[in-house]
Design an enzyme around this catalytic site. Structure first.
Site, PDB file in Angstrom:
ATOM      1  N   LYS A 101       1.651  -0.840  -6.634  1.00  0.00           N
ATOM      2  CA  LYS A 101       2.227  -0.821  -5.425  1.00  0.00           C
ATOM      3  C   LYS A 101       3.677  -1.607  -5.326  1.00  0.00           C
ATOM      4  O   LYS A 101       4.326  -1.353  -4.725  1.00  0.00           O
ATOM      5  CB  LYS A 101       1.246  -1.343  -4.141  1.00  0.00           C
ATOM      6  CG  LYS A 101       0.199  -0.547  -3.948  1.00  0.00           C
ATOM      7  CD  LYS A 101       0.407   0.719  -3.319  1.00  0.00           C
ATOM      8  CE  LYS A 101      -0.674   1.468  -2.891  1.00  0.00           C
ATOM      9  NZ  LYS A 101      -0.561   2.877  -2.196  1.00  0.00           N
ATOM     10  N   GLU A 123       1.303  -0.342   6.689  1.00  0.00           N
ATOM     11  CA  GLU A 123      -0.347  -0.351   6.718  1.00  0.00           C
ATOM     12  C   GLU A 123      -0.805  -0.492   5.280  1.00  0.00           C
ATOM     13  O   GLU A 123      -0.177  -0.440   4.485  1.00  0.00           O
ATOM     14  CB  GLU A 123      -0.827   1.272   7.192  1.00  0.00           C
ATOM     15  CG  GLU A 123      -0.606   2.286   5.925  1.00  0.00           C
ATOM     16  CD  GLU A 123       0.590   2.439   5.236  1.00  0.00           C
ATOM     17  OE1 GLU A 123       0.543   2.605   4.093  1.00  0.00           O
ATOM     18  OE2 GLU A 123       1.773   2.377   5.946  1.00  0.00           O
ATOM     19  N   SER A 388      -4.207   2.412 -12.050  1.00  0.00           N
ATOM     20  CA  SER A 388      -3.329   2.208 -10.875  1.00  0.00           C
ATOM     21  C   SER A 388      -3.556   0.736 -10.333  1.00  0.00           C
ATOM     22  O   SER A 388      -2.571   0.094  -9.947  1.00  0.00           O
ATOM     23  CB  SER A 388      -3.459   3.156  -9.932  1.00  0.00           C
ATOM     24  OG  SER A 388      -4.754   3.238  -9.504  1.00  0.00           O
TER      25      SER A 388
END
Length: 405
Positions: A101, A123, A388
């Protein structure tokens, strides 16, 4: 390379088009006032993405702050257990904050600084996007509001604590199912009120244009690195690449490096508890075309045509739609989209932990589970899986619900 009538040599110059469409998916379905705010973001992004100064600063941040490039690890013991196919993982769990991210969050926050914004709004579901954006806000000296559903706050307590320590304001979302979809609803509403002084930093390749494009571009570093690293390690490209898909940012990051290569590409959605509505979040597998959160894509709908209730053991995957570029690649057939259920995912979580000393995020464990299944059917070759994120955030929840296997 041609696929489905598309020339992938020039794919990234063609898609999205100037109106933000990947084929018929994407676009900008918001109020006229918000369209003007998004156009401001689009113009700013197209200006700075070609700027030597911006590119140099982002590269410096990735190297000195994020710890990029992240490595590829050969899963030798797991490969031996499964047969002859060799499994590898791209280690985004080793990126600063523990997931992919931060790749787009640092880019979005740098864009916000360029635009003179004072606050970033977002969010989060699993909390990794929230942590990454809180980190970026602290790095650049910006205010930060993170919207998160009550259910996910309870499941992801460690990440909630991290966001607060980093100085973010965590806004609890209590209506509806109180998960990721509702968090996006409230974050968008807040941005509509505060767009003059803030920028909305969406957590995936979702939302109205330019967000799907921007997040893909920032995440493409994953695929660029992985392709180069894998070839250096093995002298060839992998036979297949695999990534989990909720909104789909980690997947588009990895896939972007291989779309123009003779490589099989698999995007894995969460089947959850089964095929009944409300028991899964596999929108590309079971959904139909529809508009939500400002973009047109494939989504799960209830009997009234509204976004359906969804479920996944992974908080970062329980979203009733998928990024418009994934919908486009799905229709083209360039990427094969499939599912794994909760039980397969949890088995993969423990298997990777025990055999390789890597505790994956539950989201990533979906991709690991499918990579293991794929290896058993291939007979020979190699599979590269995007890991991830790391599973620190999930350990308390896993132990409470499943125990130690």
């Amino acid at each position: 390379m041609m696929y489905g009538g598309i020339d992938f040599d020039t794919y990234f110059k063609q898609y999205p088009d100037e109106k933000g469409y990947f084929g018929r998916y994407g676009g900008v379905y918001v109020s006229d006032e918000l369209k003007a705010a998004l156009q401001e973001i689009t113009e700013a992004y197209f200006t700075i993405c070609k700027s030597r100064k911006f590119i140099a600063e982002l590269r410096r941040i990735r190297k000195e702050f994020q710890g990029r490039p992240t490595p590829i690890s050969h899963l030798e013991r797991l490969s031996d257990k499964l047969g002859n196919v060799q499994l590898y993982v791209k280690r985004e769990d080793l990126n600063h904050t523990g997931a992919h991210k931060l790749n787009h969050c640092m880019g979005e926050a740098l864009l916000a600084k360029y635009m003179g914004k004072k606050k970033i709004i977002a969010e989060t579901g699993a909390g990794q996007h929230g942590v990454a954006l809180a980190t970026a806000a602290a790095y650049f000296g910006l205010e930060c509001d993170i919207y998160m559903g009550t259910v996910d706050i309870a499941k992801q307590a460690p990440n909630v604590a991290r966001m607060k320590i980093l100085g973010a304001n965590v806004v609890e979302v209590t209506h509806g199912l109180a998960t990721l979809k509702e968090a996006v609803d409230d974050a968008f509403a807040a941005y509509a009120r505060e767009y003059k002084d803030s920028i909305y930093c969406i957590g995936s390749v979702l939302g109205p244009h330019p967000f799907p494009m921007m997040v893909r571009d920032f995440q493409s570093v994953v695929g660029i690195e992985a392709r180069e690293q894998f070839f250096e390690m093995t002298g060839e490209l992998p036979d297949a690449v695999v990534a989990c898909v909720g909104g789909g940012s980690n997947a588009m990051g990895l896939f972007s490096g291989f779309l123009n290569d003779p490589v099989e590409i698999y995007g894995i959605e969460p089947l959850g508890r089964g095929t009944k509505m409300g028991d899964h979040a596999a929108s590309l597998q079971y959904g139909t075309e529809g508009v939500m959160h400002g973009f047109n894509s494939i989504m799960l709908k209830d009997e009234n045509g509204e976004p359906a209730p969804v479920y996944s053991v992974a908080s970062g995957l329980d979203y009733p739609s998928s990024g418009p570029e994934h919908a486009f690649l799905h229709d083209l057939g360039r990427v094969k989209y499939d599912v794994v259920d909760d039980e397969e995912t949890i088995d993969a979580f423990f298997t990777l932990s025990r055999l390789e000393g890597i505790i994956p995020a539950i989201e990533s464990a979906h991709a690991v589970a499918y990579g293991m299944k794929l290896a058993k059917t291939m007979g020979k070759g190699s599979v590269l899986i995007n890991l991830s994120g790391r599973g620190d955030k999930d350990m308390d929840y896993i132990i409470q619900k499943y125990g130690i296997r």
